[in-house]
Design a protein around this motif. Structure first.
Motif, mmCIF file in Angstrom:
data_model
loop_
_atom_site.group_PDB
_atom_site.id
_atom_site.type_symbol
_atom_site.label_atom_id
_atom_site.label_comp_id
_atom_site.label_asym_id
_atom_site.label_seq_id
_atom_site.Cartn_x
_atom_site.Cartn_y
_atom_site.Cartn_z
ATOM 1 N N LEU A 372 10.473 -10.939 -9.442
ATOM 2 C CA LEU A 372 11.573 -9.942 -9.075
ATOM 3 C C LEU A 372 12.833 -10.489 -7.947
ATOM 4 N N CYS A 373 12.077 -10.776 -7.130
ATOM 5 C CA CYS A 373 12.800 -11.409 -5.882
ATOM 6 C C CYS A 373 13.751 -12.778 -6.447
ATOM 7 N N LEU A 374 13.122 -13.539 -7.319
ATOM 8 C CA LEU A 374 13.475 -14.507 -7.806
ATOM 9 C C LEU A 374 14.997 -14.375 -8.733
ATOM 10 N N VAL A 375 14.578 -13.377 -9.648
ATOM 11 C CA VAL A 375 15.674 -12.880 -10.632
ATOM 12 C C VAL A 375 16.849 -12.218 -9.776
ATOM 13 N N LEU A 376 16.517 -11.321 -8.596
ATOM 14 C CA LEU A 376 17.902 -11.109 -7.708
ATOM 15 C C LEU A 376 18.216 -12.193 -6.877
ATOM 16 N N GLY A 377 17.690 -13.340 -6.737
ATOM 17 C CA GLY A 377 18.020 -14.289 -5.596
ATOM 18 C C GLY A 377 17.777 -13.909 -4.201
ATOM 19 N N ALA A 378 16.628 -13.147 -4.159
ATOM 20 C CA ALA A 378 16.165 -12.774 -2.542
ATOM 21 C C ALA A 378 15.119 -13.792 -2.341
ATOM 22 N N PRO A 379 15.047 -14.462 -1.055
ATOM 23 C CA PRO A 379 13.996 -15.389 -0.624
ATOM 24 C C PRO A 379 12.679 -14.718 -0.795
ATOM 25 N N LEU A 380 11.365 -15.391 -0.970
ATOM 26 C CA LEU A 380 10.328 -14.941 -1.045
ATOM 27 C C LEU A 380 9.336 -14.697 0.332
ATOM 28 N N GLU A 381 10.074 -15.363 1.638
ATOM 29 C CA GLU A 381 9.454 -15.371 2.934
ATOM 30 C C GLU A 381 9.003 -13.955 3.415
ATOM 31 N N LEU A 382 9.771 -12.906 2.872
ATOM 32 C CA LEU A 382 9.348 -11.508 3.471
ATOM 33 C C LEU A 382 7.968 -10.953 3.075
ATOM 34 N N LEU A 383 7.901 -11.725 1.827
ATOM 35 C CA LEU A 383 6.665 -10.750 1.139
ATOM 36 C C LEU A 383 5.440 -11.025 1.571
ATOM 37 N N PRO A 384 4.907 -11.892 2.409
ATOM 38 C CA PRO A 384 3.748 -11.950 2.963
ATOM 39 C C PRO A 384 3.564 -10.875 4.256
ATOM 40 N N ILE A 385 4.535 -10.712 4.898
ATOM 41 C CA ILE A 385 4.846 -9.572 5.928
ATOM 42 C C ILE A 385 4.663 -8.454 5.301
ATOM 43 N N LEU A 386 5.214 -7.886 4.153
ATOM 44 C CA LEU A 386 5.395 -6.660 3.670
ATOM 45 C C LEU A 386 3.865 -6.550 2.920
ATOM 46 N N LEU A 387 3.028 -7.540 2.572
ATOM 47 C CA LEU A 387 1.931 -7.484 1.888
ATOM 48 C C LEU A 387 0.814 -6.815 2.930
ATOM 49 N N ALA A 388 1.148 -7.210 4.454
ATOM 50 C CA ALA A 388 0.084 -6.885 5.249
ATOM 51 C C ALA A 388 0.198 -5.122 5.448
ATOM 52 N N VAL A 389 1.286 -4.627 5.138
ATOM 53 C CA VAL A 389 1.790 -3.159 5.388
ATOM 54 C C VAL A 389 1.587 -2.427 3.921
ATOM 55 N N GLU A 390 1.246 -2.937 2.804
ATOM 56 C CA GLU A 390 1.152 -2.699 1.450
ATOM 57 C C GLU A 390 0.070 -1.436 1.416
ATOM 58 N N THR A 391 -0.860 -1.467 2.191
ATOM 59 C CA THR A 391 -1.615 -0.394 2.098
ATOM 60 C C THR A 391 -1.319 0.934 1.953
ATOM 61 N N ILE A 392 -0.592 1.310 2.931
ATOM 62 C CA ILE A 392 0.224 2.433 2.731
ATOM 63 C C ILE A 392 0.818 3.063 1.648
ATOM 64 N N PRO A 393 1.847 2.255 1.119
ATOM 65 C CA PRO A 393 2.485 2.706 -0.040
ATOM 66 C C PRO A 393 1.513 2.473 -1.239
ATOM 67 N N ASP A 394 0.502 1.708 -1.296
ATOM 68 C CA ASP A 394 -0.350 1.676 -2.174
ATOM 69 C C ASP A 394 -1.167 2.964 -2.609
ATOM 70 N N ILE A 395 -1.572 3.652 -1.377
ATOM 71 C CA ILE A 395 -2.094 5.078 -1.679
ATOM 72 C C ILE A 395 -1.156 5.697 -2.406
ATOM 73 N N PHE A 396 0.197 5.700 -2.353
ATOM 74 C CA PHE A 396 1.107 6.840 -2.996
ATOM 75 C C PHE A 396 1.141 6.251 -4.341
ATOM 76 N N ARG A 397 1.165 4.964 -4.639
ATOM 77 C CA ARG A 397 1.242 4.253 -5.715
ATOM 78 C C ARG A 397 0.114 4.899 -6.842
ATOM 79 N N THR A 398 -1.185 4.881 -6.343
ATOM 80 C CA THR A 398 -2.145 5.376 -7.137
ATOM 81 C C THR A 398 -2.306 6.686 -7.427
ATOM 82 N N VAL A 399 -2.165 7.654 -6.532
ATOM 83 C CA VAL A 399 -1.683 9.009 -6.574
ATOM 84 C C VAL A 399 -0.586 9.208 -7.590
ATOM 85 N N GLY A 400 0.280 8.429 -7.594
ATOM 86 C CA GLY A 400 1.296 8.872 -8.621
ATOM 87 C C GLY A 400 1.045 8.394 -10.140
#
Length: 420
Positions: A372-400
């Motif tokens: 999706l980043c590649l489709v929108l033209g956004a660099p991928l360099e931010l993804l590793p940092i966001l992965l590290a804090v994905e645990t919190i949003p992932d809780i609400f992903r599962t509940v939803g």
């Protein structure tokens, strides 16, 4: 495949903790050493380490996404061919996944326009990744844009990580596989299943050393953005968690469409939501969902077929959250969102989320957000940092997701005309 996923999942929670610790340590060390005379030498060492790790992740995206789509489309086509309740459920899933992706793109884009990320932290994140403000090329026009969907050279599209024509080709290839002789189809699907399993092993190796790569990237961010980077990450967590919570709340409307009162549905789904919140696993919530479905008077046909199918294939928060990650990355790097590309990203988000179900969270994050980043033209360099804090949003992903699974189970029985 199932055995491999179990092994990866077993290490998944430990990997998440290690990545989070590496992120915090890198940010703190970088912030503490900022301004020191030797910090530039440390950055010069950390930069290639983090870059090599990110490149190792990049090399798995194209073969993993392509094999996932071929295997997933072949399997889904077989289910549709069976007809009946399963086919209707899949059609419902497809519509809702597209709606979820559309919701995520509109909401995250709208929120960021009203409440942008802290400018100082964003500048530090962008500088740390070595990217200046990025501008998309001028949109070529409707005719050229439509023609670009069909790859005249699929191999070139793969080499250039041009995800839109590659996804189209993978979908068509997967559908075509279902039309050849059974013995040939089984062999071909087995080959792509093998490619997928092999890529999963490679990603597992890359994630094993993720703390090193994330620490190196975070050290650069901390040195250039200081503790203000934490403000940008907190901003991201609030927005993405809010999107997942909103999608989960909208699923209560599906219960209303099924003729179930909001109070009754809330009471029935609450035990499954508690299990989902504590375990971050839809499968672990299945017994509670079965009990909730029976409490709501769902038919045994829906409970026995639609509910397991939903748990296996349907992740309603994934398209909204994944496209939200891509939009946020584009926001950080100053990439303008082209409406036509956003529409394409919505379709890609729905397709990839359906094809990548069952994969561990860390792998799913890169598999679904990277294209999706590649489709929108956004660099991928931010993804590793966001992965590290994905645990919190992932809780609400599962509940939803759990909330949606129970809602569509009730709704499918009503659309099929089944009696409780």
């Amino acid at each position: 495949m199932g055995q491999l996923l179990n092994v990866v999942r077993a290490a998944g929670s430990k990997t998440t903790v290690r990545i989070l610790i590496a992120l915090v340590a890198g940010l703190v060390v970088g912030a503490l050493l900022a301004g020191q005379p030797y910090i530039e030498r440390l950055i010069a060492i950390a930069d290639p380490i983090g870059g090599m790790w990110l490149d190792a992740l990049r090399m798995t995206i194209v073969p993993l996404v392509f094999s996932l789509l071929v295997v997933g489309v072949s399997s889904a086509a077989g289910t549709v061919a069976a007809g009946g309740t399963a086919a209707r459920a899949l059609a419902m899933f497809a519509v809702l996944l597209i709606a979820s992706a559309t919701f995520g793109a509109l909401v995250v884009g709208g929120v960021l326009s009203l409440w942008p990320a802290p400018s100082a932290a964003v500048a530090g994140l962008r500088e740390a990744a070595g990217h200046s403000t990025t501008k998309l090329p001028e949109f070529p026009g409707v005719a050229a844009w439509l023609r670009a969907f069909i790859p005249t050279n699929p191999l070139q599209a793969a080499v250039e990580t041009n995800m839109v024509p590659l996804v189209v080709f993978a979908l068509l290839f997967g559908l075509a596989v279902t039309r050849i002789r059974d013995e040939l189809r089984n062999v071909l699907v087995g080959v792509f299943q093998g490619v997928m399993d092999t890529m999963l092993v490679l990603v597992q190796w890359v994630l094993y050393v993720a703390p090193i790569g994330v620490f190196a990237l975070a050290l650069i961010v901390g040195a250039k953005a200081g503790v203000g980077a934490a403000g940008a990450l907190g901003h991201y967590i609030l927005i993405l968690s809010g999107v997942c919570i909103s999608v989960g709340l909208l699923c209560y409307l599906l219960a209303l469409l099924a003729g179930v009162s909001l109070g009754a549905f809330a009471r029935a789904v609450a035990p499954a939501q508690v299990v989902a919140f504590s375990t971050q696993s839809s499968i672990a919530s299945l017994p509670a969902m079965v009990a909730g479905a029976r409490q709501l008077g769902a038919s045994e046909t829906s409970i026995g077929m639609v509910l397991p199918l939903a748990v296996s294939l349907f992740r309603i928060t994934s398209p909204a959250a994944n496209i939200g990650v891509a939009v946020y990355s584009a926001h950080v790097y100053g990439v303008p969102l082209n409406p036509a590309l956003v529409i394409v990203a919505i379709g890609v988000a729905a397709v990839i989320s359906l094809a990548s179900v069952g994969l561990p969270g860390q792998i799913t994050f890169f598999t679904t957000t990277g294209p999706l980043c590649l489709v929108l033209g956004a660099p991928l360099e931010l993804l590793p940092i966001l992965l590290a804090v994905e645990t919190i949003p992932d809780i609400f992903r599962t509940v939803g997701n759990v909330t949606a699974d129970l809602a569509v189970t009730c709704l499918s029985g009503r659309t099929a005309g089944d009696e409780p």
